[in-house]
Write an enzyme that holds these catalytic residues in place. Structure first.
Site, short mmCIF file in Angstrom:
data_model
loop_
_atom_site.label_atom_id
_atom_site.label_comp_id
_atom_site.label_asym_id
_atom_site.label_seq_id
_atom_site.Cartn_x
_atom_site.Cartn_y
_atom_site.Cartn_z
N GLY A 13 -45.43 55.10 48.59
CA GLY A 13 -44.27 54.59 47.89
C GLY A 13 -44.31 53.08 47.77
N GLY A 16 -46.14 51.57 50.89
CA GLY A 16 -47.52 52.02 50.86
C GLY A 16 -48.31 51.34 49.75
N ALA A 34 -60.83 40.19 60.52
CA ALA A 34 -61.00 41.42 61.30
C ALA A 34 -62.42 41.61 61.81
CB ALA A 34 -60.57 42.62 60.48
N VAL A 133 -39.65 46.26 62.87
CA VAL A 133 -38.55 45.34 63.16
C VAL A 133 -38.75 44.05 62.37
CG1 VAL A 133 -37.32 44.03 64.93
CG2 VAL A 133 -38.35 46.23 65.52
N GLY A 188 -30.10 47.09 44.47
CA GLY A 188 -31.15 47.76 45.23
C GLY A 188 -31.24 47.34 46.67
N ASP A 202 -29.50 51.49 61.59
CA ASP A 202 -30.79 50.84 61.36
C ASP A 202 -30.99 49.69 62.35
OD1 ASP A 202 -33.18 50.17 59.45
OD2 ASP A 202 -32.06 48.30 59.60
N LYS A 206 -33.83 49.09 65.62
CA LYS A 206 -34.64 47.89 65.82
C LYS A 206 -34.34 47.23 67.16
CE LYS A 206 -34.74 47.24 60.83
NZ LYS A 206 -34.17 46.50 59.66
#
Length: 438
Positions: A13, A16, A34, A133, A188, A202, A206
């Protein structure tokens, strides 16, 4: 250079997609950090035919979650499903298959983290959750690693952007809660069903996580005291401004002699404090620790790219440690698993705080004195009081008070006595007040 690490994403979504976008856009820089490339090879999506603003040419798309968690080629699963049922099942299955997991799912960690981390410990894999968080704010890493030398005393955070937007707009425009909520939904910023945000669920998820990594205690979501912002009125916002405060919806956790406080509620904050000036949908967490003192972590608490920033940072961390002895990795909850302590959680009626009180009283000689006597009899002293003139010959006037520190159960007794004077004094509105460290 080593072969790229293969990643599978459960849920393609908004977040993602943002994760794929960041990994593709900054592939070279990420590989330099990395020590090897990180590529999404598989993703689970609801709509396989949906077009995306990033390339899916090299990504195997499927509707089957198990096709990813059971795929032996995938080394890291990114869980972005939301909820706690299927997400828990898939996370535990991935761990059982020896895969590392990165998640942005704060509800999953807050409610099932103890079980998940124990399973990960047994399998020698990592579960990373920075994005759970504060969106893109690296608050988990800051507390878990950057402040590892410190004893954390207190954390207070604006950790829900929807609530912060609503309270900001109520102050700036003088609008009622319902009107600003509708605006937030149209923009939104709020869901069609905004309950999780505006009732503090919510933020409680957290705060549960912050308290655990800050104090080395098990995750205990069910012990968080929670109040939403639905009862905040334009009058409360106006009085806060007149008294030199702003109202913010905070998650607060403190170490006290009684135990650990875990509470989410509207809070009066002095205008000069840094948290009072965090506006709109932005998030911020204030941490007070013994060696460093007060420090503030500020940034975007949601959105595709800010959240993807935290997810990719976790992917980099996991990639760096793929060859590390599991016993030498950073612990999931900051403290070694066998060093977590089950400190008591302080019930809300034992919390000590200052308070803002607003009520409507009969405009009659002696009423105010009677009310202040009730407060005094319950050990409550008043720091400031405002009594407005009656409007248009009304029989009742608005009275606003700020109290000194008091244990909540004492205040509750006083409020019950005051509200028993029906017809003379109306229902009392109360909001906790925190001076904060900075």
């Amino acid at each position: 250079m080593l072969n790229p690490v293969k990643v599978g994403i459960l849920g393609l979504g908004t977040v993602g997609g943002g994760t794929v976008h960041v990994l593709q856009q900054n592939a070279e820089e990420i590989a330099r950090r990395a020590g090897r490339g990180i590529v999404v090879t598989h993703a689970c999506a609801k709509d396989l035919n949906k077009t995306h603003p990033y390339s899916t040419d090299d990504i195997v798309l499927t509707e089957q979650l198990t096709a990813l968690v059971n795929n032996p080629e995938i080394e890291i699963i990114v869980e972005l499903l939301g909820g706690t049922t299927i997400a828990r099942e898939m996370t535990l299955q991935a761990i059982a298959n020896g895969k590392h997991v990165v998640t942005a799912n704060k509800a999953l960690i807050a409610k099932h983290g103890n079980e998940i981390f124990a399973a990960a410990q047994d399998k020698g894999v990592m579960v990373a959750f920075e994005a759970a968080v504060g969106g893109g704010i690296p608050i988990i890493k800051a507390v878990r690693e950057g402040l590892a030398a410190n004893e954390i005393e207190m954390m207070a955070g604006i950790i829900n952007g929807t609530c912060n937007f609503i309270l900001t707009e109520m102050r700036d425009k003088g609008s009622a809660f319902a009107d600003v909520l509708a605006e937030a939904q149209s923009l939104g910023y709020a869901e069609k069903d905004p309950t999780f945000d505006i009732e503090g669920v919510d933020a409680a998820h957290k705060l549960t996580i912050l308290a655990s990594i800050g104090f080395g205690i098990p995750l205990q979501f069910d012990k968080v005291y929670r109040e939403g912002i639905t009862n905040i009125t334009p009058e409360d916002v106006q009085y806060a401004n007149e008294l030199g405060y702003k109202i913010k919806h905070l998650g607060i956790t403190k170490r006290t002699k009684k135990g650990i406080e875990l509470r989410v509620h509207p809070t009066f904050i002095p205008n000069k404090r840094l948290l009072a000036n965090v506006e709109g949908v932005m998030n911020a967490v204030l941490v007070d620790s013994d060696a460093l003192g007060a420090s503030l972590y500020y940034g975007a608490g949601a959105g595709a790219l800010p959240t993807a920033s935290a997810i990719v940072a976790d992917l980099v961390d996991v990639t760096r440690t793929l060859t590390t002895d599991p016993g030498n990795r950073v612990p999931h909850l900051a403290f070694q698993p066998n060093a977590l302590v089950d400190l008591p959680i302080v019930p809300i009626d034992e919390i000590e705080s200052s308070y803002y009180l607003r009520l409507s009283a009969l405009d009659k000689l002696g009423v105010l004195a009677y009310m202040t006597n009730i407060l005094s009899d319950n050990g409550i002293s008043i720091e400031a009081i405002i009594q407005k003139e009656p409007i248009g010959g009304a029989e009742h006037v608005s009275v606003v008070m700020l109290t000194h520190q008091v244990v909540e159960k004492q205040l509750n007794r006083a409020i019950q006595a005051i509200e028993s004077l029906e017809g003379i004094i109306g229902k009392v509105t109360r909001i906790r007040l925190e001076m904060l460290a900075s």
